[in-house]
Scaffold this motif. Structure first.
Motif, short mmCIF file in Angstrom:
data_model
loop_
_atom_site.label_atom_id
_atom_site.label_comp_id
_atom_site.label_asym_id
_atom_site.label_seq_id
_atom_site.Cartn_x
_atom_site.Cartn_y
_atom_site.Cartn_z
N ARG A 1 0.70 6.38 -7.31
CA ARG A 1 -0.56 6.49 -8.07
C ARG A 1 -1.76 6.14 -7.18
NH1 ARG A 1 0.52 4.06 -14.20
NH2 ARG A 1 2.35 5.34 -14.67
N LEU A 2 -1.59 5.15 -6.32
CA LEU A 2 -2.67 4.81 -5.39
C LEU A 2 -2.92 5.96 -4.42
CD1 LEU A 2 -1.71 1.10 -4.57
CD2 LEU A 2 -3.76 1.84 -5.80
N ALA A 3 -1.85 6.52 -3.88
CA ALA A 3 -1.98 7.56 -2.86
C ALA A 3 -2.60 8.84 -3.42
CB ALA A 3 -0.62 7.86 -2.25
N GLU A 4 -2.24 9.21 -4.64
CA GLU A 4 -2.69 10.49 -5.16
C GLU A 4 -4.18 10.49 -5.50
OE1 GLU A 4 -0.48 11.63 -8.60
OE2 GLU A 4 -0.96 9.81 -9.75
N THR A 5 -4.83 9.34 -5.44
CA THR A 5 -6.29 9.32 -5.60
C THR A 5 -6.98 9.98 -4.42
OG1 THR A 5 -6.58 7.17 -4.49
CG2 THR A 5 -6.14 7.13 -6.87
N GLY A 6 -6.28 10.07 -3.28
CA GLY A 6 -6.87 10.64 -2.08
C GLY A 6 -7.77 9.68 -1.34
N GLN A 7 -7.86 8.44 -1.82
CA GLN A 7 -8.75 7.46 -1.19
C GLN A 7 -8.03 6.14 -0.88
OE1 GLN A 7 -12.09 7.55 -4.01
NE2 GLN A 7 -13.13 8.94 -2.63
N PRO B 1 2.38 14.96 4.86
CA PRO B 1 2.60 14.22 3.61
C PRO B 1 3.96 14.56 3.01
CG PRO B 1 1.07 16.04 3.25
CD PRO B 1 1.33 15.99 4.72
N VAL B 2 4.59 13.56 2.41
CA VAL B 2 5.91 13.73 1.82
C VAL B 2 5.77 13.59 0.30
CG1 VAL B 2 8.28 12.90 1.73
CG2 VAL B 2 7.02 12.81 3.89
N GLY B 3 5.95 14.68 -0.43
CA GLY B 3 5.83 14.63 -1.89
C GLY B 3 4.67 15.46 -2.39
N ASP B 4 4.85 16.09 -3.53
CA ASP B 4 3.83 16.99 -4.09
C ASP B 4 2.56 16.26 -4.49
OD1 ASP B 4 5.63 19.03 -3.77
OD2 ASP B 4 6.35 18.97 -5.85
N ARG B 5 2.66 14.96 -4.78
CA ARG B 5 1.49 14.22 -5.28
C ARG B 5 0.68 13.57 -4.15
NH1 ARG B 5 4.30 10.37 -9.63
NH2 ARG B 5 2.15 9.59 -9.89
N ILE B 6 1.10 13.79 -2.91
CA ILE B 6 0.47 13.10 -1.78
C ILE B 6 -0.49 14.06 -1.07
CG2 ILE B 6 0.88 11.79 0.32
CD1 ILE B 6 2.06 10.59 -2.31
N PRO B 7 -1.78 13.71 -0.95
CA PRO B 7 -2.75 14.58 -0.28
C PRO B 7 -2.53 14.62 1.22
CG PRO B 7 -3.79 12.49 -0.86
CD PRO B 7 -2.41 12.46 -1.45
N ALA B 8 -2.94 15.73 1.85
CA ALA B 8 -2.78 15.88 3.30
C ALA B 8 -3.71 14.95 4.07
CB ALA B 8 -3.03 17.33 3.70
N ARG B 9 -4.89 14.66 3.52
CA ARG B 9 -5.85 13.79 4.19
C ARG B 9 -6.34 12.72 3.22
NH1 ARG B 9 -8.29 15.29 8.86
NH2 ARG B 9 -10.40 14.66 8.28
N VAL B 10 -6.76 11.61 3.78
CA VAL B 10 -7.28 10.49 2.99
C VAL B 10 -8.73 10.26 3.40
CG1 VAL B 10 -7.00 8.06 2.39
CG2 VAL B 10 -4.98 9.47 2.86
N ALA B 11 -9.62 10.14 2.43
CA ALA B 11 -11.05 10.04 2.70
C ALA B 11 -11.53 8.59 2.64
CB ALA B 11 -11.84 10.88 1.69
N LYS B 12 -12.59 8.31 3.39
CA LYS B 12 -13.19 6.98 3.33
C LYS B 12 -14.06 6.84 2.09
CE LYS B 12 -17.66 7.48 5.71
NZ LYS B 12 -18.55 6.94 6.76
N ARG B 13 -14.30 5.59 1.70
CA ARG B 13 -15.18 5.27 0.58
C ARG B 13 -16.57 4.92 1.10
NH1 ARG B 13 -13.02 4.50 -4.43
NH2 ARG B 13 -15.22 4.73 -4.91
N THR B 14 -17.59 5.36 0.38
CA THR B 14 -18.97 5.06 0.76
C THR B 14 -19.72 4.56 -0.47
OG1 THR B 14 -18.94 6.79 2.46
CG2 THR B 14 -21.09 5.96 1.77
#
Length: 655
Positions: free
Chosen positions: A200-206, A228-241
């Motif tokens: 659930r944390l990972a699928e936020t993309g952040q 990424p391993v799994g359908d719910r996992i994004p290819a890239r993770v973005a920073k927070r601003t």
């Protein structure tokens, strides 16, 4: 279920260790909440000693934001010195928080803020003392989520085995969102256990969860791809601003240390981000875009913070504080407000081209005229073009001449050794520049009793900068250049005796470079160093270069690489870098073009005042540069009242 304090077991050990006061807690403005009245519980760690960790603004801000939530508890923990570590192991005392002295292993989240990679071994000590398995894959639902943050988290790959998750960028909003996600997962009955929570944390993309990304390598040791391993996992993770800093005026109640700390002051971050484009500066690159706090917001934070702490100095912090578009109004407003009190103002190191004597005089109006600090970074005009530090020697001499003529007697100059394309001559130019500063100062002041201190750090290439491809110089080259520099300074004793030199050898910088640009294979090295006694590697008296070399020699050959492969090797344009799947907002193509400009000694303007250079941050992050003038004054503009703590000269810095 309540969690008991370990203090009854800890207290008998404290008379046997150095600086026991750092472990007792109870600081002014600290918070201890009822464990059973809260739903989500955070232990926040700065992985260094209390004296370094307590003043850290990032931890202090998150501590206060989380504790403002009625059903959330946040406490702090720091690295314990080896003397206490040994006693804790002997007497079965776990890693504890300084607020409630609760065992760290009982919390839902262990949030670790990494300002430097040299704190990695301290994380392993804390995990082991807490009874938390070192490797994330071995943890169960009973263990806290180990969450990394801070600047070093922009490449968490060397500690990917030890982290459950990492957050890139600003934490104010992300910690509340993570808290809410954990709260809902608990309320749902913890479905799917730890794996589902991390998903659930990972699928936020952040939020980056390393276990959900598989690294594939090429035959030559380079990375082929990160998948990424799994359908719910994004290819890239973005920073927070966090965009509106005025909406986040933290800390409102700054902590006041019980023991001596590295910064004995109350600090206010006046803006975040930098667009100067210094190519070596990771902080300037990863914190884009610039976001200014208003003069009104700064004034309110200063007033509230002083009244809450009793500090006698206010630090106006940012990467380049004199670049705030309303810095003149801010400093004059604060100097007017606190004139006649014991309250002093300070800026961190000031850019030569942003300094003016009016600004400096406002900062010194209450009689606290400390030395001025400037950071030319490179000794020669040529190397300053390479690093995009657009400051001429004429600018520097003109600035220090003005300062000396107006009563200053001490100037500090910061430089780096080991910059890309650097030669011996570039370093020797530092000696010539320092001597010119002394000559100019003596002429301007009519006084020979002036000083110039030259401080030199080893350059470390960092991820998400144009220099992420650069080869690092070996320690022998660095040390030889520093010896030549010292000899050049001392050639003329009439000038040399007024020049102080501070520098470290090149060995810690090489290890920092290994950890900065390493990948997951470096985790084995870190763990071996820790098992061999590595602790507090950022401290000269604890750092062992030989221990790191031996660990590299033992662990890396199995992967077909060595320490030089990670440090002194120049990267190629299309090489997959360990952090390429972690999005700082900067376009890799733009960084590469800027790296080529550096090699061609081409400078780049500040995009705050010139057209956009397409670094990628603003469109990628959905953000924009936010600068003044705001048009709002620093209300209330009148002096502080008689009842205010800042009026009371008897109040010490300790409150």
């Amino acid at each position: 279920m309540s969690v008991e304090s370990v203090f009854p077991r800890l207290e008998p050990l404290l008379p046997r260790v150095s600086k026991p006061v750092q472990y007792v807690g109870g600081e002014l403005n600290a918070t201890v909440k009822d464990w059973d009245a809260t739903t989500v519980r955070w232990a926040l760690m700065y992985p260094d000693a209390y004296e370094v960790g307590l003043p850290n603004q990032g931890v202090m801000i998150l501590y206060e934001i989380l504790n403002e939530q009625p059903d959330v508890l946040a406490e702090r923990t720091y690295a314990v010195w080896p003397d206490l570590e040994a006693l804790m192991r002997e007497h079965d005392v776990p890693q504890f928080t300084v607020d409630g002295h609760r065992p760290v292993g009982a919390f839902d989240v262990l949030g670790v803020s990494f300002a430097t990679e040299l704190g990695y071994t301290n994380l392993l000590t804390a995990l082991d003392l807490a009874g938390v398995p070192l490797h994330a894959v071995d943890r169960t639902e009973e263990h806290p989520i180990v969450l990394g943050g801070g600047h070093a988290a922009f490449n968490p790959e060397p500690i990917a085995d030890f982290l459950d998750a990492a957050v890139l960028g600003d934490g104010e909003e992300s910690v509340l969102e993570i808290t809410d996600l954990i709260r809902r997962w608990k309320a749902d009955g913890r479905p799917g256990g730890r794996t589902e929570l991390l998903t659930r944390l990972a699928e936020t993309g952040q939020v980056y969860v390393p276990r959900f990304y598989e690294v594939e390598y090429l035959a030559d040791g380079a990375i082929d791809r990160v998948r990424p391993v799994g359908d719910r996992i994004p290819a890239r993770v973005a920073k927070r601003t966090t965009m509106d800093l005025d909406a986040w005026p933290y800390p409102k109640q700054p902590l006041v240390p019980l023991a001596e700390s590295v910064h004995e002051r109350m600090s206010v971050e006046i803006f975040r981000g930098c667009t100067r484009g210094c190519r070596f500066c990771q902080a300037g690159m990863i914190t884009r875009p610039v976001r200014e706090r208003s003069a009104e917001g700064i004034g309110a934070m200063v007033q509230r913070g002083l009244e809450a702490t009793g500090f006698e100095e206010v630090g106006l912090l940012s990467l380049s504080s004199a670049d705030h578009s309303e810095i003149a109004e801010v400093t004059k407003g604060l100097a007017d407000r606190y004139e006649g009190t014991n309250t002093g103002l300070s800026l961190p190191s000031t850019r030569v081209d942003a300094f003016n004597v009016d600004l400096a005089n406002e900062l010194a109006r209450n009689g606290r005229r400390s030395g001025l600090t400037f950071a030319p970074e490179g000794g020669s005009e040529r190397i300053r073009r390479v690093i995009n530090k657009m400051v001429s020697e004429d600018d520097l001499i003109r600035t220090v001449t003005t300062a000396y003529a107006n009563g200053w007697r001490q100037v500090k100059l910061y430089f780096m050794c080991g910059l890309p394309t650097e030669t011996d001559e570039d370093i020797l130019q530092i000696a010539r520049m320092a001597k010119e500063v002394i000559r100019a100062g003596r002429a301007a002041s009519g006084n020979k009793d002036i000083r110039c201190t030259v401080s030199i750090g080893g350059f470390v290439p960092k991820p998400h900068t144009p220099f992420q491809w650069a080869a690092q110089f070996d320690p022998d080259t660095i040390d030889a250049r520093l010896r030549r520099l010292r000899a050049a300074v001392n050639e003329d004793r009439s000038l040399g005796r007024s020049i102080g030199m501070r520098y470290h050898d090149g060995k810690p910088s090489l290890i920092e470079g290994l950890l900065s640009r390493g990948d997951r294979r470096i985790g084995r090295v870190i763990e071996r160093v820790w098992r061999e006694g590595g602790r507090f590697d950022g401290w000269t008296e604890h750092f062992s270069y030989r221990r790191w070399l031996d660990a590299c020699a033992a662990e890396l050959p199995a992967y077909g690489v060595d320490i030089d492969w990670f440090t002194t090797r120049e990267r190629t344009e299309h090489e997959t870098l360990p952090w390429d799947h972690l999005d700082s907002g900067l376009e890799k193509e733009w960084l590469w073009a800027d790296w080529r400009d550096a090699l061609d000694e081409q400078e780049q303007e500040d995009c705050r005042w010139t057209p956009c250079f397409d670094c990628g941050v603003c469109p990628a992050m959905g953000t924009d540069i936010e600068i003044g003038p705001s048009g709002r004054t620093m209300l209330p503009i009148s002096p502080v009242g008689q009842g205010s703590p800042v009026r009371n000269p008897s109040l010490s810095a300790g409150g």
